[in-house]
Design a protein around this motif. Sequence first.
Motif, PDB file in Angstrom:
ATOM      1  N   ARG A 225       0.833  -1.192   0.000  1.00 57.90           N
ATOM      2  CA  ARG A 225       0.000   0.000   0.000  1.00 57.90           C
ATOM      3  C   ARG A 225       0.872   1.247   0.000  1.00 57.90           C
ATOM      4  O   ARG A 225       1.979   1.253   0.537  1.00 57.90           O
ATOM      5  CB  ARG A 225      -0.945   0.016   1.211  1.00 57.90           C
ATOM      6  N   ARG A 245       0.567  -1.221  -8.512  1.00 59.02           N
ATOM      7  CA  ARG A 245      -0.405  -0.286  -7.961  1.00 59.02           C
ATOM      8  C   ARG A 245      -1.717  -0.347  -8.740  1.00 59.02           C
ATOM      9  O   ARG A 245      -2.797  -0.205  -8.162  1.00 59.02           O
ATOM     10  CB  ARG A 245       0.169   1.134  -7.958  1.00 59.02           C
ATOM     11  N   VAL A 249      -5.656  -1.901  -7.270  1.00 56.66           N
ATOM     12  CA  VAL A 249      -6.997  -1.320  -7.420  1.00 56.66           C
ATOM     13  C   VAL A 249      -7.957  -2.363  -7.986  1.00 56.66           C
ATOM     14  O   VAL A 249      -9.063  -2.566  -7.474  1.00 56.66           O
ATOM     15  CB  VAL A 249      -6.950  -0.073  -8.330  1.00 56.66           C
ATOM     16  N   PHE A 253     -11.295  -4.091  -6.040  1.00 58.37           N
ATOM     17  CA  PHE A 253     -12.627  -3.988  -6.642  1.00 58.37           C
ATOM     18  C   PHE A 253     -13.228  -5.364  -6.888  1.00 58.37           C
ATOM     19  O   PHE A 253     -14.380  -5.632  -6.530  1.00 58.37           O
ATOM     20  CB  PHE A 253     -12.561  -3.218  -7.961  1.00 58.37           C
ATOM     21  N   LEU A 272     -17.118   1.066  -5.286  1.00 60.25           N
ATOM     22  CA  LEU A 272     -16.428   2.239  -5.814  1.00 60.25           C
ATOM     23  C   LEU A 272     -16.248   3.306  -4.739  1.00 60.25           C
ATOM     24  O   LEU A 272     -15.217   3.985  -4.688  1.00 60.25           O
ATOM     25  CB  LEU A 272     -17.194   2.820  -7.006  1.00 60.25           C
ATOM     26  N   LEU A 275     -13.329   2.218  -2.678  1.00 63.27           N
ATOM     27  CA  LEU A 275     -12.085   2.482  -3.411  1.00 63.27           C
ATOM     28  C   LEU A 275     -11.720   3.962  -3.337  1.00 63.27           C
ATOM     29  O   LEU A 275     -10.546   4.316  -3.172  1.00 63.27           O
ATOM     30  CB  LEU A 275     -12.238   2.074  -4.875  1.00 63.27           C
ATOM     31  N   HIS A 276     -12.727   4.822  -3.480  1.00 61.69           N
ATOM     32  CA  HIS A 276     -12.493   6.260  -3.396  1.00 61.69           C
ATOM     33  C   HIS A 276     -11.848   6.620  -2.052  1.00 61.69           C
ATOM     34  O   HIS A 276     -10.883   7.389  -1.995  1.00 61.69           O
ATOM     35  CB  HIS A 276     -13.812   7.006  -3.576  1.00 61.69           C
ATOM     36  N   SER A 279      -8.261   5.616  -1.880  1.00 57.18           N
ATOM     37  CA  SER A 279      -7.336   6.358  -2.749  1.00 57.18           C
ATOM     38  C   SER A 279      -6.608   7.469  -2.005  1.00 57.18           C
ATOM     39  O   SER A 279      -5.676   8.063  -2.536  1.00 57.18           O
ATOM     40  CB  SER A 279      -8.092   6.946  -3.946  1.00 57.18           C
ATOM     41  N   LEU A 283      -4.368   3.219  -1.797  1.00 55.88           N
ATOM     42  CA  LEU A 283      -4.243   2.841  -3.199  1.00 55.88           C
ATOM     43  C   LEU A 283      -3.793   4.034  -4.033  1.00 55.88           C
ATOM     44  O   LEU A 283      -3.974   5.190  -3.633  1.00 55.88           O
ATOM     45  CB  LEU A 283      -5.590   2.330  -3.726  1.00 55.88           C
ATOM     46  N   THR A 288      -6.963   4.803  -9.097  1.00 56.51           N
ATOM     47  CA  THR A 288      -8.307   4.671  -8.531  1.00 56.51           C
ATOM     48  C   THR A 288      -9.266   5.675  -9.141  1.00 56.51           C
ATOM     49  O   THR A 288     -10.397   5.331  -9.525  1.00 56.51           O
ATOM     50  CB  THR A 288      -8.274   4.857  -7.005  1.00 56.51           C
ATOM     51  N   GLN A 289      -8.835   6.925  -9.235  1.00 57.96           N
ATOM     52  CA  GLN A 289      -9.736   7.963  -9.737  1.00 57.96           C
ATOM     53  C   GLN A 289     -10.052   7.779 -11.218  1.00 57.96           C
ATOM     54  O   GLN A 289     -11.199   7.997 -11.634  1.00 57.96           O
ATOM     55  CB  GLN A 289      -9.129   9.349  -9.488  1.00 57.96           C
ATOM     56  N   ILE A 292     -12.675   4.970 -11.338  1.00 60.04           N
ATOM     57  CA  ILE A 292     -14.005   5.434 -10.939  1.00 60.04           C
ATOM     58  C   ILE A 292     -14.611   6.318 -12.031  1.00 60.04           C
ATOM     59  O   ILE A 292     -15.794   6.176 -12.383  1.00 60.04           O
ATOM     60  CB  ILE A 292     -13.925   6.192  -9.599  1.00 60.04           C
TER      61      ILE A 292
END
Length: 349
Positions: A225, A245, A249, A253, A272, A275-276, A279, A283, A288-289, A292
């Motif tokens: 991480r 990396r 992600v 997911f 999601l 995950l946000h 981030s 992550l 990640t962004q 998404i």
Amino acid sequence: MKVHVTDLKPGDRLLADTFNEAGLHVLQQGTELKEEEIHKLMQHGVDYVDIEPAVQQPAIAMIHTQQYELLQKTKPYLEQAVDGFESMYLEALATGRFNEGVVDDIMEPLVDQLKEHKDIVSLMLCIDQNDDYTYIHSMQVGILSYYIASWLGFSKEEAYEAGRAGYLHDIGKCQIPGSLLNKPGKLTFEEFEEMKKHTIYGHDIICSSTPDTIPALVALQHHERDDGSGYPHAIEKNEIHPFSRITAVADVFSAMSMNRVYQSKQELLTVLRELHTMSFGKLSANATQVFIRHMLPNFIGKNVILSTGERGTIVMTNPADFFRPLVNTGDRFVDLSAEHDIGIDQIFL
């Protein structure tokens, strides 16, 4: 023509300045409406507006038919990827290595199919989850790693390599006892320490099977991480390979959105959102962004079951809360960003 705001569609154009009940100017004449403007009208309590309708797009039924046909065309390649990983997994279990040629025999035709897909949410929803979790998960992570790398601007060759590495990331689990992999309850400290070794086992198996060092590195690092809180070596983001990396992600997911012996799958928008949150320190923020950002538009038009038991369709993502969209049940519009006591239990095609 005058229409209710809930019947507005992106591309409609306002024929007059629009005001709310308090007389506050909301949008000016000639504005071409997008999702953000439609939501703004709703927030201001505007009921009806005069519009020039958007140019009609191809019939929705035709779009759905084309999407269905594309998914049906791709399914055999998805099944081949699951079966192929099972074959390599069992070979690695028996011999400590696998046939490197099998990977490209599977990934090359699969990636050719993936290039045709724009709606990745539909692709994820169509995957049959009745096979072994590890095999399906590896296929999903390979697919998502390929897409994320593509969206980040990596070359076609690099995106393929990222997908290939993602596909192999969990091969080391073949060396973990089945009693741990399939344990329904929480692992003890000792059991978790053993489970974490699948990253090292995967690295060694891949090194024994191919001279390509990147998949081995991804297998080793996909649980690291950015803040140094991961394993097996607790390294930080500057020491983690970019493909590791990306795979991290995709791995999170896929794992959260699938049924496992110790965890029921979560609906995709909830995943999601998680995950946000991750981030910010855990992550890769960029990976990640971008994931998404490319996934969210695909939820429009998907069918849902709400926590109230109502069935509906997602009609708009919400600029105020991307993960709680507007849902049309047929009888009413449910703005999940405002009705916090209602959630989505299931999303389906």
